[in-house]
Design a protein around this motif. Structure first.
Motif, PDB file in Angstrom:
ATOM      1  N   ALA A 272      32.763  32.251   9.026  1.00 19.48           N
ATOM      2  CA  ALA A 272      33.596  30.969   9.351  1.00 19.48           C
ATOM      3  C   ALA A 272      34.996  31.456   9.514  1.00 19.48           C
ATOM      4  CB  ALA A 272      33.467  30.222   8.025  1.00 19.48           C
ATOM      5  N   ASP A 567      29.194  17.674   2.482  1.00 22.36           N
ATOM      6  CA  ASP A 567      29.638  18.942   2.773  1.00 22.36           C
ATOM      7  C   ASP A 567      28.963  19.530   4.205  1.00 22.36           C
ATOM      8  OD1 ASP A 567      30.957  18.997   0.660  1.00 22.36           O
ATOM      9  OD2 ASP A 567      29.628  20.430  -0.474  1.00 22.36           O
ATOM     10  N   THR A 571      31.199  20.055   7.670  1.00 23.20           N
ATOM     11  CA  THR A 571      31.217  21.627   8.407  1.00 23.20           C
ATOM     12  C   THR A 571      30.616  21.221   9.667  1.00 23.20           C
ATOM     13  OG1 THR A 571      30.587  22.596   6.035  1.00 23.20           O
ATOM     14  CG2 THR A 571      29.935  23.808   8.496  1.00 23.20           C
ATOM     15  N   THR A 574      33.903  20.017  11.445  1.00 22.24           N
ATOM     16  CA  THR A 574      34.731  21.165  11.617  1.00 22.24           C
ATOM     17  C   THR A 574      34.354  21.724  12.639  1.00 22.24           C
ATOM     18  OG1 THR A 574      35.258  20.949   9.075  1.00 22.24           O
ATOM     19  CG2 THR A 574      36.025  22.948  10.434  1.00 22.24           C
TER      20      THR A 574
END
Length: 847
Positions: A272, A567, A571, A574
């Protein structure tokens, strides 16, 4: 309502109905307007260390003027007594808030659990958690828990004048963190506990600014005793316990990219932290963090930290291979018009996997429970049979002794009566009495083993003997003393062993229960799991049609209160946001490249044509008059210099439009100004330059960019600021700002030329604006304005303060009082080269 400098980042709050207002900590008037109508204000501390206290005071004053009835401010643990570098501004803010006269609440947030979970991919990549905490413990909690505690303080009464030391309920060490990561990720993660100075040296050697290295060392060192709290205030405010650290670490470890791929080799998959040019790229703060972790995990056996320079070629190869892994790790996007298949390569649905797992595990659990139950039942049955046999033996032994007292005497009636009593008391227990006075020497009664087995000499405790296919329990007792010349009388008791039949029944029922439980558990679990994964299915359907290359549509997610689904959605959002950011940066780079080519082709045409004309004259007229030849050659030299200057300026503008954050560092501005003045004196010997600088003025900037800005200011003064006698007199002054609320370095360059009319003072910074007699490219002051804007500064054209002819260029740059500061330069939209950027109006007020 929610406030922020960039309201676009608050767009997701506006959709549910939250008022979004623009506010900047540096703008007191703007803060007052933003806070109007707010009864309660939550002040979240700023990330810039140097300006933190000034920013906080402006926000508190604005909230007070706006009529706020309560102000809650975030702080740090033990701010009143901690000796950390970050605690000073928080302690001052708390005192200022108490003295403001507005009801206040202080939320002293502890260490953020997200600081560790966000680094999990890096920990797994390096295989190490580095720090200098020893056995110190950290009471970390998640941002969500701190946010909920703040919401409670703002929405309920009874908190005014309170100071809450907030932290997690469970404190942990870095060694425990490494152990939890190893368990969650199924790969080895160790804890490197280094001496404080060695850890700080590693951070500095990896390129982390000195102030942040000190703060990171203090934060990571549990030996200081400021990272743990046992008050449990979060649980008190939330009425529930915060998220346990082990759960968050386990979730981050099992979800980390490349999990399980590091088996004695390099981590596989995409980290990441490896997004090119983004937060994890070489230009972002996480790029520094990656270098830090790489260095800390490279502690050699002699205790030295090996820097990238020490590793030499290996470091370059490592970076190249990491770049190749990032290229291979890009996520594939399904072609337009086609949906990605739900399952690939024979993959099994999650609900089916859960059903199969439960269908197998439940029968095994039933069998294991049955086996334990069988053991317990066997022990209970054996104990009950033994107890019953002993109880019967007590009665029979008494009757046997009574019989032996009269056996063989001359009282036959009494003997028969007592023998009958002995036989009748046997009931369902077999009795065998061997005695010299008994008829035939043996008396038997009740059930007997047939054929009669061989018995041990004695059995004071029940034993099992086998007769044919039947097991019997046998017990023997001495019921009298031996007479002379004979063996002592012995009483044997026999009872059929019926426990095995009952145990066989229990076994059959346990097996039957396991066989029935398997399909029932599997089917029930499949139904429940199918419904449980419905949010995942919906998320998959919403994301499968997204194509960031062809559509601006992005994932819109409503929280489901299912942590894993939320979550995952976050993600994905993002990832798409980073993709958009990189696309925008790539577009800016392409626009800059196109603008460079277009501008160069346009602006170079005139000098090139002029040079071509002069060359043709020299070629066609070899016998040209020497005076004319000299004039043509001089013209050629001027055009060449103009051409070279234009290319240099275009290159500098392009560099400014494309510079990244990692090029910025701490600069001593006085040294830079002195070096620039020295170069001007060397290249233009006739210039009269006076310099007054104040040493110790530090700015966070790009050295090459600021140097070019100062050089161009001095060159502009030398070119256009000559006095009536033709002498270029220039006064350069560098001083600190006189406003204590706005620490800044003020650079002024005064000349003695004709000055600049007020109506033209803004346009001189635009591209290719030059006077009719200007020998330059018209980009010098544009470059100056670009660099000052890039460094968050201001530039103004003023009259000379002494009233004499001439112009003053005044530059203000944010100053810092520390040698190194945190890198906070955002990825701005910079388009000075393309010409779309317009300089902001500048103030002519002197401070």
């Amino acid at each position: 309502m929610a406030t922020g400098r960039d309201t676009d980042r608050l767009a997701d709050l506006a959709e549910p109905g939250v008022q979004v207002r623009q506010a900047d900590f540096a703008d007191s008037a703007g803060l007052h307007e933003a806070f109007k109508g707010a009864r309660k204000v939550l002040l979240v501390s700023t990330t810039t260390v140097v300006e933190r206290f000034d920013n906080h005071t402006r926000a508190i004053d604005a909230a007070k003027r706006a009529g706020a009835q309560r102000i809650a401010s975030t702080s740090t643990l033990n701010a009143h007594s901690a000796n950390m570098i970050l605690a000073d501004a928080h302690s001052k803010t708390e005192r200022y808030l108490r003295d403001s006269g507005v009801p206040w609440v202080v939320l002293r947030n502890g260490w953020y659990l997200d600081n560790y979970t966000s680094r999990v991919p890096l920990y797994l990549q390096t295989g190490a958690v580095a720090g200098s905490a020893g056995t110190g413990r950290v009471s970390a909690a998640s941002r969500r828990d701190y946010a909920e505690a703040a919401a409670t303080v703002l929405t309920s009464e009874g908190h005014a004048g309170s100071v809450y030391e907030l932290g997690g309920d469970t404190a942990f060490t870095l060694a425990e963190l490494a152990a939890a990561l190893s368990t969650a990720s199924d790969q080895g993660v160790v804890c490197h506990d280094l001496p404080v100075e060695q850890y700080r040296s590693g951070l500095l050697g990896a390129g982390l600014p000195a102030e942040m290295a000190v703060a990171a060392t203090e934060g990571a060192s549990g030996r200081l005793g400021h990272a743990a709290t046992a008050l449990g205030a979060i649980a008190l405010l939330q009425r529930q316990s915060p998220v346990p650290p082990r759960y968050s670490v386990h979730r981050a470890g099992t979800a980390a990219p490349g999990r399980g791929a590091r088996r004695g080799g390099r981590a596989g998959g995409r980290s990441a932290y490896a997004a090119p040019g983004g937060p994890g790229g070489p230009g972002g703060p996480l790029g520094v963090e990656t270098r830090v972790m790489t260095m800390i995990s490279s502690v050699s056996s002699d205790g030295l930290v090996r820097t990238p320079r020490d590793r030499g070629e290996h470091g370059r190869q490592g970076r190249a291979s990491a770049h190749a892994r990032r290229r291979r790790g890009h996520t594939a996007v399904a072609p337009r018009g086609r949906r990605a298949p739900a399952c690939r390569g024979g993959a099994v649905k999650l609900s089916t996997r859960i059903a199969l797992a439960v269908g197998v595990s439940v029968p095994l659990l039933v069998l294991a429970s049955g086996w334990l139950l069988l053991h317990l039942v066997t022990d209970d049955l054996r104990a009950r049979q033994d107890s019953q046999l002993r109880a019967r033996a007590t009665v029979l032994a008494k009757n046997a002794k009574a019989y032996l007292e009269v056996a063989g005497s001359d009282r036959p009636v009494m003997e028969q009566a007592r023998q009958r009593r002995l036989v009748n008391s046997a009931r369902d227990v077999g009795v065998r009495l061997t005695a010299p006075g008994a008829p035939g020497g043996t008396i038997t009664a009740g059930p007997q083993p047939d054929p009669f087995p061989s018995l041990p000499r004695s059995a004071p405790k029940p034993v099992t003997v086998t007769s044919g296919d039947t097991d019997w329990l046998a017990l023997s007792l001495r019921v009298g003393a031996a007479k002379k010349g004979s063996s002592p009388p012995n009483l044997w008791l026999f009872s059929p062993d019926t426990a095995e039949e009952e145990l066989a029944l229990v076994r059959r029922r346990v097996v039957l229960g396991a066989l029935v439980a398997a399909p029932l558990a599997g089917a029930t679990t499949w139904v429940i799991a199918t419904r449980a994964v419905l949010p995942l299915r919906r998320l998959q359907r919403r994301t499968s049609g997204l194509d960031p290359r062809a559509s601006a549509a992005r994932l819109e997610h409503t929280p489901t209160r299912i942590a894993e689904v939320d979550d995952l959605a976050y993600t994905l959002q993002t990832v798409l946001a980073r993709y958009d950011e990189q696309v925008e940066r790539t577009g800016e780079a392409l626009a800059t490249a196109r603008a460079f080519a277009a501008t160069a082709s346009h602006e170079l045409r005139t000098p090139l044509m002029s040079m071509r004309t002069n060359i043709d004259i020299l070629t066609d007229h070899p016998g040209l008059d020497p005076g004319d030849r000299a004039e043509v050659l001089e013209d050629l030299g001027r055009e060449h210099a103009r051409l070279l200057g234009l290319l240099v300026m275009l290159r500098a503008l392009a560099q400014g439009d494309l510079v990244e954050a990692d090029a910025f560092g701490s600069l001593e501005l006085a040294e830079l100004v002195d070096a620039s003045v020295s170069d001007l004196r060397r290249t233009h010997a006739g210039a009269e330059v006076s310099v007054r600088t104040t040493t110790g003025l530090l700015v966070h900037g790009w050295e090459e960019g600021l140097r070019s800005a100062v050089d161009n200011l001095l060159t502009n003064a030398w070119t256009h600021g000559r006095a009536a006698d033709g002498t270029a007199r220039i006064e350069v002054t560098l001083r600190p700002s006189r406003d204590p609320r706005e620490p800044a370095a003020v650079l002024t360059v005064d000349d003695h030329g004709p000055g600049i009319p007020p109506e033209r003072r803004e346009e001189v910074f635009q591209r290719f604006r030059r006077g009719p007699d200007s020998p330059g490219s018209g980009l010098g002051l544009t470059l100056v304005a670009q660099q000052i804007d890039l460094h968050r500064g201001r530039i103004a054209v003023l009259d000379r303060p002494d009233g004499r002819p001439g112009a003053r260029f005044e530059v203000r740059l944010p100053a810092t009082d520390v040698r190194d500061v945190e890198n906070t330069l955002p990825l701005l939209r910079r388009d000075w080269l393309t010409g779309r950027h317009r300089p902001a109006p500048t103030s002519e007020t002197q401070v």
